[in-house]
Design a protein around this motif. Sequence first.
Motif, mmCIF file in Angstrom:
data_model
loop_
_atom_site.group_PDB
_atom_site.id
_atom_site.type_symbol
_atom_site.label_atom_id
_atom_site.label_comp_id
_atom_site.label_asym_id
_atom_site.label_seq_id
_atom_site.Cartn_x
_atom_site.Cartn_y
_atom_site.Cartn_z
ATOM 1 N N THR A 211 0.837 -1.210 0.000
ATOM 2 C CA THR A 211 0.000 0.000 0.000
ATOM 3 C C THR A 211 0.868 1.254 0.000
ATOM 4 O O THR A 211 0.628 2.207 -0.755
ATOM 5 N N ILE B 135 2.506 1.663 -3.365
ATOM 6 C CA ILE B 135 1.605 2.240 -4.373
ATOM 7 C C ILE B 135 1.589 3.760 -4.270
ATOM 8 O O ILE B 135 1.718 4.477 -5.269
ATOM 9 N N GLN C 157 3.238 6.385 -7.149
ATOM 10 C CA GLN C 157 2.410 7.404 -7.795
ATOM 11 C C GLN C 157 3.077 8.773 -7.703
ATOM 12 O O GLN C 157 3.075 9.550 -8.674
ATOM 13 N N LEU D 11 4.778 -0.141 -9.265
ATOM 14 C CA LEU D 11 3.392 0.158 -8.907
ATOM 15 C C LEU D 11 2.480 -1.022 -9.249
ATOM 16 O O LEU D 11 1.624 -1.408 -8.438
ATOM 17 N N LYS E 108 0.389 -3.315 -6.614
ATOM 18 C CA LYS E 108 -1.067 -3.480 -6.702
ATOM 19 C C LYS E 108 -1.450 -4.962 -6.687
ATOM 20 O O LYS E 108 -2.429 -5.354 -6.043
ATOM 21 N N ALA F 102 -0.936 -6.171 -3.185
ATOM 22 C CA ALA F 102 -1.994 -5.678 -2.309
ATOM 23 C C ALA F 102 -3.291 -6.440 -2.561
ATOM 24 O O ALA F 102 -4.027 -6.786 -1.618
ATOM 25 N N ALA F 103 -3.574 -6.735 -3.828
ATOM 26 C CA ALA F 103 -4.790 -7.503 -4.162
ATOM 27 C C ALA F 103 -4.710 -8.917 -3.598
ATOM 28 O O ALA F 103 -5.703 -9.460 -3.092
#
Length: 206
Positions: A133, A136, A140, A167, A171, A174-175
């Motif tokens: 997290t 990410i 960004q 990134l 993700k 994190a998923a």
Amino acid sequence: MDLSTLTPSVSSYALPQPKVSSTQANRMASEEQKSHASETAQASEETDSSANRETTGPTRPDGTPLAPEEIQLLEQLKQTDREVRQHEMAHQTVGGPYTGGASYEYEVGPDGKRYAVAGEVPIDYGPVPGNPTATIEKMQTVIAAALAPAEPSSKDIQVAAQARQYLLEAKLEAAREQSEMNAARSAGEATTDTEEVTTTSDEQAA
């Protein structure tokens, strides 16, 4: 008739000269001297002003005026210096805590001053270990910082591309973690439901 044989006639009449007293003559002479001195001072000021205008332009370190081609080179260096500094400032402003201080390469102009012709800002674009997290959010920011200048360099584009890869990986991680948490939560809820059903059955049997 041959005009060359004619003798020109000259009049002996002369205009009468005005009588001027010695006091008036002295005053007039004094005024003429003042007027002449004023005109001389004004001419001197104009000359000095003209000289100042000539020397206010760009000069070499020894004070001599620059040649036209040197002035043109100097203007180009000044423009490059502004663009380089704006470029690096854009990285720093958007990158915030992930960027360091800017370093520059300089070129000495014909006026003896240094002008930035290239620059670099260090940026931390590595992932945050064990925290997708946070990774990410960081990536960004890094991508925005890398592409912040009006004309990103090839190195800027490379950094942005690498940050996009991190990134994407973050993700996915994190998923995956979210999926595992949901599965664990579902399993926990199923276990609780089973225990409740067992307890109810035991109560009914009793």
